[in-house]
Design a protein around this motif. Structure first.
Motif, mmCIF file in Angstrom:
data_model
loop_
_atom_site.group_PDB
_atom_site.id
_atom_site.type_symbol
_atom_site.label_atom_id
_atom_site.label_comp_id
_atom_site.label_asym_id
_atom_site.label_seq_id
_atom_site.Cartn_x
_atom_site.Cartn_y
_atom_site.Cartn_z
ATOM 1 N N THR A 30 8.385 -2.547 5.036
ATOM 2 C CA THR A 30 7.854 -1.829 3.879
ATOM 3 C C THR A 30 6.435 -1.335 4.082
ATOM 4 O O THR A 30 5.930 -0.558 3.288
ATOM 5 C CB THR A 30 7.888 -2.736 2.637
ATOM 6 O OG1 THR A 30 7.032 -3.874 2.862
ATOM 7 C CG2 THR A 30 9.308 -3.222 2.336
ATOM 8 N N ASP A 50 1.911 0.149 1.522
ATOM 9 C CA ASP A 50 2.889 -0.917 1.365
ATOM 10 C C ASP A 50 3.545 -0.780 0.006
ATOM 11 O O ASP A 50 2.847 -0.619 -1.005
ATOM 12 C CB ASP A 50 2.222 -2.285 1.492
ATOM 13 C CG ASP A 50 3.234 -3.422 1.378
ATOM 14 O OD1 ASP A 50 3.046 -4.312 0.530
ATOM 15 O OD2 ASP A 50 4.210 -3.404 2.144
ATOM 16 N N GLU A 51 4.873 -0.821 0.005
ATOM 17 C CA GLU A 51 5.630 -0.705 -1.243
ATOM 18 C C GLU A 51 5.213 0.522 -2.044
ATOM 19 O O GLU A 51 5.152 0.487 -3.274
ATOM 20 C CB GLU A 51 5.446 -1.981 -2.082
ATOM 21 C CG GLU A 51 5.957 -3.238 -1.402
ATOM 22 C CD GLU A 51 7.468 -3.380 -1.478
ATOM 23 O OE1 GLU A 51 8.131 -2.523 -2.107
ATOM 24 O OE2 GLU A 51 8.006 -4.327 -0.888
ATOM 25 N N GLN A 68 3.390 7.225 0.636
ATOM 26 C CA GLN A 68 4.587 6.544 1.111
ATOM 27 C C GLN A 68 5.696 6.787 0.100
ATOM 28 O O GLN A 68 5.480 6.702 -1.105
ATOM 29 C CB GLN A 68 4.339 5.042 1.276
ATOM 30 C CG GLN A 68 5.513 4.325 1.926
ATOM 31 C CD GLN A 68 5.252 2.846 2.143
ATOM 32 O OE1 GLN A 68 4.558 2.198 1.368
ATOM 33 N NE2 GLN A 68 5.813 2.299 3.211
ATOM 34 N N TYR A 72 10.202 4.181 2.146
ATOM 35 C CA TYR A 72 9.130 3.605 2.958
ATOM 36 C C TYR A 72 8.634 4.498 4.087
ATOM 37 O O TYR A 72 7.719 4.120 4.800
ATOM 38 C CB TYR A 72 9.503 2.220 3.496
ATOM 39 C CG TYR A 72 9.899 1.263 2.404
ATOM 40 C CD1 TYR A 72 11.172 0.703 2.370
ATOM 41 C CD2 TYR A 72 9.002 0.954 1.387
ATOM 42 C CE1 TYR A 72 11.543 -0.158 1.340
ATOM 43 C CE2 TYR A 72 9.367 0.093 0.353
ATOM 44 C CZ TYR A 72 10.653 -0.458 0.339
ATOM 45 O OH TYR A 72 11.015 -1.292 -0.677
ATOM 46 N N SER A 93 4.639 0.057 12.136
ATOM 47 C CA SER A 93 5.472 -0.612 11.151
ATOM 48 C C SER A 93 5.175 -2.104 11.233
ATOM 49 O O SER A 93 4.926 -2.633 12.317
ATOM 50 C CB SER A 93 6.928 -0.316 11.511
ATOM 51 O OG SER A 93 7.841 -0.932 10.651
#
Lengths: 111, 113
Positions: A30, A50-51, A68, A72, A93
């Protein structure tokens, strides 16, 4: 398992233009990190997503931005390109154990 | 934030000799220390990593040692081969909210045949 992918592989732009680079993380990851690596130099942290949210950014001007997506994947946008933006842009990643795995990078040349 | 210093910046060794690259870090909360190898024109590849609850880790010809008290860690390559020639980066990260790597400046290793 597919690794981190990035597109395009190479890009040539002129000063003042805008560019968008793309990254897809390893399936299930993520977090996406962006780095800039100028020729012969080290890895400079750009952005961390992230997220779907920006978690942190490095010491770069606001013309470096990104986002993002719900799947993801991520985009890095650079506006008003300058000659010194010529570099290899790497996406990484992140696994929950701490290891980061890099994509092949996008080599940007600004003329 | 974290600061990672890496030495030497360049290192040349004869094939078959050992190579040692050293890094120091500043954040005592750092608990994960990976090493990356980057061949010319390619992406950095993770070659070995160590966590703060371990003092040493070995994988064939590569080993990493960690001294938490002194806040330094080292990469050891034994029986070097020409294909070991590359730039090596150390990094450190913490388990806190940052979860990002701070990289050393890199070491250009050249293995002479």
């Amino acid at each position: 398992e597919a690794g981190v992918t990035q597109s395009p592989t190479h890009l040539i732009k002129t000063r003042g233009q805008q560019v968008t680079l793309r990254c897809s993380p390893i399936s299930g990851h993520t977090s996406v990190y962006w780095y800039q690596q100028a020729l012969g130099l080290g890895l400079q942290f750009l952005l961390w997503y992230d997220e779907g949210e920006e978690r942190n950014r490095g010491n770069f001007p606001p013309r470096f931005s990104g986002r993002q997506f719900p799947n993801y994947s991520s985009e890095l946008n650079v506006n008003a390109l300058e000659l010194e933006d010529s570099a290899l842009y790497l996406c990484a990643s992140f696994t929950r154990f701490g290891a980061q795995y890099f994509g092949p990078g996008t080599r940007l040349l600004v003329l | 934030g974290e600061n990672v210093e890496q030495h030497p910046s360049t290192l040349s060794v004869q094939e078959g000799d050992s190579a040692v690259i050293k890094c120091t870090y500043s954040d005592s909360a750092s608990n994960y220390f990976p090493w990356y190898k980057q061949e010319l024109g390619k992406r950095p590849q993770l070659i070995i990593d160590i966590r703060s609850n371990v003092g040493e880790k070995k994988d064939q010809r590569i080993a990493v040692t960690l001294n938490k008290t002194a806040k330094h860690f080292s990469l050891h390559i034994t029986e070097t081969q020409p294909e070991d020639s590359a730039v090596y980066f150390c990094a450190a990260t913490s388990s806190g909210s940052a979860r990002q790597l701070t990289f050393g400046s890199g070491t250009q290793l050249t293995v002479l045949p």
